[in-house]
Design a protein around this motif. Structure first.
Motif, mmCIF file in Angstrom:
data_model
loop_
_atom_site.group_PDB
_atom_site.id
_atom_site.type_symbol
_atom_site.label_atom_id
_atom_site.label_comp_id
_atom_site.label_asym_id
_atom_site.label_seq_id
_atom_site.Cartn_x
_atom_site.Cartn_y
_atom_site.Cartn_z
ATOM 1 N N SER A 190 0.760 -1.131 0.073
ATOM 2 C CA SER A 190 0.021 0.087 -0.177
ATOM 3 C C SER A 190 0.753 1.230 0.027
ATOM 4 O O SER A 190 1.733 1.372 0.770
ATOM 5 C CB SER A 190 -0.814 -0.122 1.345
ATOM 6 O OG SER A 190 -1.575 1.162 1.560
ATOM 7 N N PHE A 191 0.849 2.107 -1.252
ATOM 8 C CA PHE A 191 1.677 3.207 -1.089
ATOM 9 C C PHE A 191 0.741 4.442 -0.861
ATOM 10 O O PHE A 191 -0.598 4.579 -1.309
ATOM 11 C CB PHE A 191 2.189 3.543 -2.783
ATOM 12 C CG PHE A 191 3.038 2.264 -3.005
ATOM 13 C CD1 PHE A 191 4.472 2.779 -2.816
ATOM 14 C CD2 PHE A 191 2.721 1.115 -3.631
ATOM 15 C CE1 PHE A 191 5.534 1.669 -3.172
ATOM 16 C CE2 PHE A 191 3.689 0.211 -3.944
ATOM 17 C CZ PHE A 191 5.129 0.470 -3.900
ATOM 18 N N SER A 192 1.294 5.357 -0.244
ATOM 19 C CA SER A 192 0.306 6.657 0.166
ATOM 20 C C SER A 192 1.286 7.908 0.146
ATOM 21 O O SER A 192 2.573 7.890 0.837
ATOM 22 C CB SER A 192 -0.408 6.641 1.316
ATOM 23 O OG SER A 192 0.453 6.217 2.207
ATOM 24 N N ALA A 193 1.162 8.863 -0.583
ATOM 25 C CA ALA A 193 2.231 10.175 -0.845
ATOM 26 C C ALA A 193 1.505 11.357 -0.054
ATOM 27 O O ALA A 193 0.241 11.696 0.088
ATOM 28 C CB ALA A 193 2.245 10.500 -2.077
ATOM 29 N N TRP A 194 2.548 11.932 0.483
ATOM 30 C CA TRP A 194 1.929 12.963 1.299
ATOM 31 C C TRP A 194 3.156 14.188 1.056
ATOM 32 O O TRP A 194 4.224 13.983 0.579
ATOM 33 C CB TRP A 194 2.034 12.818 2.807
ATOM 34 C CG TRP A 194 1.086 11.892 3.094
ATOM 35 C CD1 TRP A 194 1.223 10.740 3.352
ATOM 36 C CD2 TRP A 194 -0.216 12.172 3.530
ATOM 37 N NE1 TRP A 194 0.051 10.100 3.719
ATOM 38 C CE2 TRP A 194 -0.737 10.831 4.000
ATOM 39 C CE3 TRP A 194 -1.121 13.212 3.541
ATOM 40 C CZ2 TRP A 194 -2.333 10.880 4.407
ATOM 41 C CZ3 TRP A 194 -2.262 13.267 3.905
ATOM 42 C CH2 TRP A 194 -3.091 12.104 4.269
ATOM 43 N N ASP A 195 2.570 15.540 0.928
ATOM 44 C CA ASP A 195 3.449 16.634 0.710
ATOM 45 C C ASP A 195 3.892 17.282 1.811
ATOM 46 O O ASP A 195 2.969 17.614 2.766
ATOM 47 C CB ASP A 195 2.535 17.804 -0.141
ATOM 48 C CG ASP A 195 3.199 18.514 -1.097
ATOM 49 O OD1 ASP A 195 4.573 18.901 -0.789
ATOM 50 O OD2 ASP A 195 2.689 18.621 -2.374
ATOM 51 N N VAL A 196 5.332 17.094 2.112
ATOM 52 C CA VAL A 196 5.677 17.480 3.191
ATOM 53 C C VAL A 196 6.090 19.202 3.370
ATOM 54 O O VAL A 196 6.851 19.754 4.176
ATOM 55 C CB VAL A 196 6.884 16.711 3.944
ATOM 56 C CG1 VAL A 196 6.161 15.537 4.183
ATOM 57 C CG2 VAL A 196 8.175 16.887 3.073
ATOM 58 N N SER A 197 5.734 19.941 2.157
ATOM 59 C CA SER A 197 6.350 21.175 1.985
ATOM 60 C C SER A 197 5.234 22.127 2.928
ATOM 61 O O SER A 197 4.107 22.113 3.062
ATOM 62 C CB SER A 197 5.877 21.658 0.836
ATOM 63 O OG SER A 197 6.343 20.856 -0.195
ATOM 64 N N GLY A 198 6.243 22.925 3.762
ATOM 65 C CA GLY A 198 5.356 24.155 4.395
ATOM 66 C C GLY A 198 3.997 23.722 5.389
ATOM 67 O O GLY A 198 4.192 22.465 5.783
#
Ligand code: GDP
Length: 171
Positions: free
Chosen positions: A53-61
């Protein structure tokens, strides 16, 4: 061993590093999208394939979004940290985000493989994986196995090497 349940891989990185493009390239061919939209903090991009199971998150600001991805740390079995190798200016920001993640109570001191993708290796002036590793200070990571490779999320070049390394770690 192969008897464990689904493997959860968090895909983290600054905005525009290539997370959505990467996730799309990792999808089984029949599930691939003709185009992708950038990962945004509130909108988790995820899919399942072959027990992973892949899940992506934006860790910008956006500190207000931080709790969103941090609550996924605990159940993560592995992390793919995506870096834009040509975005020299923001490498220092990427390093800060990587360090914050590694120092989080749910991540530090825990065995968890970290695959760093020096993405956009095709871009003009892209740094080499060795240069990206140095900029991120990867040699200082002592409690986790890590691996870095160059990737092109659009063509898929470099992805199979990186993901094969990850699979060997978690299986
Ligand atoms: P995200 O915000 O991390 O989800 O980033 P995206 O996946 O939306 O990618 C941001 C932009 O970079 C898009 O225009 C992609 O087409 C482009 N991109 C992603 N990966 C690569 C790559 O390996 N090489 C090049 N040249 N462009 C890429």
């Amino acid at each position: 061993g192969g008897a464990r349940g689904p493997v959860t891989v968090l895909v983290l990185g600054l905005d525009n590093s290539g997370k959505s493009t990467l996730l799309n390239a990792l999808r089984p061919e029949e599930q691939r999208l003709p185009s992708t939209v950038p990962t945004v903090a509130q909108q988790q991009d995820s899919f399942q394939s072959g027990g992973v199971s892949f899940s992506a998150w934006d860790v910008s600001g956006a500190p207000r979004h931080r709790a969103l991805w941090e609550r996924h740390y605990r159940r993560a079995h592995a992390v793919i940290f995506v870096v834009d190798s040509a975005d020299h200016l923001r490498l220092v920001v990427a390093r800060e985000e990587l360090e914050l993640m590694l120092a989080h109570p749910d991540m530090s001191g825990r065995w968890l493989p970290l695959l760093v993708l020096a993405n956009k290796s095709d871009a003009p002036h892209a740094l080499t994986p060795a240069q990206v590793a140095a900029a991120l200070g990867l040699e200082r990571i002592a409690d986790k196995p890590w691996h870095i490779c160059a990737s092109n999320a659009i063509s898929g070049a470099g992805l199979s090497d990186g993901v094969a390394w990850l699979a060997r770690q978690v299986r």
